[in-house]
Design a protein around this motif. Structure first.
Motif, PDB file in Angstrom:
ATOM      1  N   MET A   1       0.845  -1.170   0.000  1.00 56.65           N
ATOM      2  CA  MET A   1       0.000   0.000   0.000  1.00 56.65           C
ATOM      3  C   MET A   1       0.896   1.241   0.000  1.00 56.65           C
ATOM      4  O   MET A   1       1.886   1.305   0.729  1.00 56.65           O
ATOM      5  CB  MET A   1      -0.898  -0.014   1.241  1.00 56.65           C
ATOM      6  N   GLU A   2       0.524   2.222  -0.802  1.00 59.97           N
ATOM      7  CA  GLU A   2       1.291   3.457  -0.907  1.00 59.97           C
ATOM      8  C   GLU A   2       0.989   4.382   0.266  1.00 59.97           C
ATOM      9  O   GLU A   2      -0.061   4.301   0.886  1.00 59.97           O
ATOM     10  CB  GLU A   2       0.939   4.178  -2.205  1.00 59.97           C
ATOM     11  N   LYS A   3       1.911   5.292   0.519  1.00 61.67           N
ATOM     12  CA  LYS A   3       1.708   6.275   1.573  1.00 61.67           C
ATOM     13  C   LYS A   3       0.542   7.191   1.193  1.00 61.67           C
ATOM     14  O   LYS A   3       0.433   7.615   0.040  1.00 61.67           O
ATOM     15  CB  LYS A   3       2.967   7.109   1.786  1.00 61.67           C
ATOM     16  N   ASN A   4      -0.336   7.473   2.160  1.00 64.37           N
ATOM     17  CA  ASN A   4      -1.467   8.351   1.885  1.00 64.37           C
ATOM     18  C   ASN A   4      -1.786   9.284   3.058  1.00 64.37           C
ATOM     19  O   ASN A   4      -2.848   9.860   3.112  1.00 64.37           O
ATOM     20  CB  ASN A   4      -2.713   7.540   1.495  1.00 64.37           C
ATOM     21  N   VAL A   5      -0.849   9.431   3.989  1.00 62.03           N
ATOM     22  CA  VAL A   5      -1.031  10.322   5.140  1.00 62.03           C
ATOM     23  C   VAL A   5       0.162  11.270   5.192  1.00 62.03           C
ATOM     24  O   VAL A   5       1.307  10.836   5.275  1.00 62.03           O
ATOM     25  CB  VAL A   5      -1.133   9.524   6.462  1.00 62.03           C
ATOM     26  N   GLY A   6      -0.115  12.560   5.147  1.00 63.00           N
ATOM     27  CA  GLY A   6       0.960  13.543   5.196  1.00 63.00           C
ATOM     28  C   GLY A   6       0.451  14.883   5.664  1.00 63.00           C
ATOM     29  O   GLY A   6      -0.738  15.075   5.906  1.00 63.00           O
ATOM     30  N   GLY A   7       1.351  15.824   5.792  1.00 58.07           N
ATOM     31  CA  GLY A   7       0.995  17.186   6.161  1.00 58.07           C
ATOM     32  C   GLY A   7       0.343  17.287   7.522  1.00 58.07           C
ATOM     33  O   GLY A   7       0.730  16.627   8.483  1.00 58.07           O
ATOM     34  N   ASN A  61      -8.303   5.883   4.814  1.00 51.22           N
ATOM     35  CA  ASN A  61      -8.035   6.869   3.766  1.00 51.22           C
ATOM     36  C   ASN A  61      -8.052   6.203   2.395  1.00 51.22           C
ATOM     37  O   ASN A  61      -8.566   6.755   1.431  1.00 51.22           O
ATOM     38  CB  ASN A  61      -6.687   7.545   3.983  1.00 51.22           C
ATOM     39  N   ARG A  62      -7.482   5.012   2.315  1.00 53.61           N
ATOM     40  CA  ARG A  62      -7.442   4.295   1.036  1.00 53.61           C
ATOM     41  C   ARG A  62      -8.848   3.934   0.574  1.00 53.61           C
ATOM     42  O   ARG A  62      -9.185   4.104  -0.596  1.00 53.61           O
ATOM     43  CB  ARG A  62      -6.591   3.042   1.171  1.00 53.61           C
ATOM     44  N   LEU A  63      -9.679   3.444   1.489  1.00 53.34           N
ATOM     45  CA  LEU A  63     -11.053   3.075   1.132  1.00 53.34           C
ATOM     46  C   LEU A  63     -11.878   4.286   0.710  1.00 53.34           C
ATOM     47  O   LEU A  63     -12.738   4.183  -0.169  1.00 53.34           O
ATOM     48  CB  LEU A  63     -11.729   2.355   2.303  1.00 53.34           C
ATOM     49  N   LEU A  64     -11.623   5.439   1.330  1.00 55.64           N
ATOM     50  CA  LEU A  64     -12.343   6.666   0.994  1.00 55.64           C
ATOM     51  C   LEU A  64     -11.672   7.461  -0.127  1.00 55.64           C
ATOM     52  O   LEU A  64     -12.136   8.541  -0.488  1.00 55.64           O
ATOM     53  CB  LEU A  64     -12.479   7.547   2.239  1.00 55.64           C
TER      54      LEU A  64
END
Length: 88
Positions: A1-7, A61-64
């Motif tokens: 799974m790719e990174k999807n949380v930042g900032g 986050n991935r599901l949404l």
């Protein structure tokens, strides 16, 4: 799974997760007047928030289809492109 949380999302998860774990642990010890079930839930939810902040990956986050990590990379890439196009 790719990174999807930042900032800001990542910072909020790290700080909020830590606070939930600390308050939940204090409640389990008896320093805070909260029931043991609520305290245990706070510890688990806080640990999950903290872990998703550290790993920068969140299955919800991935599901949404939310990706706050990409916006960080896009801004950095955009600023790098601008600096390479300008003559020195």
């Amino acid at each position: 799974m790719e990174k999807n949380v930042g900032g800001f999302d990542r910072v909020w998860r790290l700080v909020g997760g830590t606070l939930l774990v600390v308050i939940g642990a204090a409640a389990l010890v008896g320093a805070v007047a909260v029931g043991p079930v609520v305290a245990a839930v706070m510890v688990v939810v806080g640990a999950v928030f903290f872990a998703t902040g550290v790993l920068q990956r969140c299955i919800i986050n991935r599901l949404l289809d939310l990706d706050t990590y990409r916006s960080d990379r896009t801004e950095t890439t955009h600023s790098n492109e601008e600096s390479t196009e300008r003559p020195s």
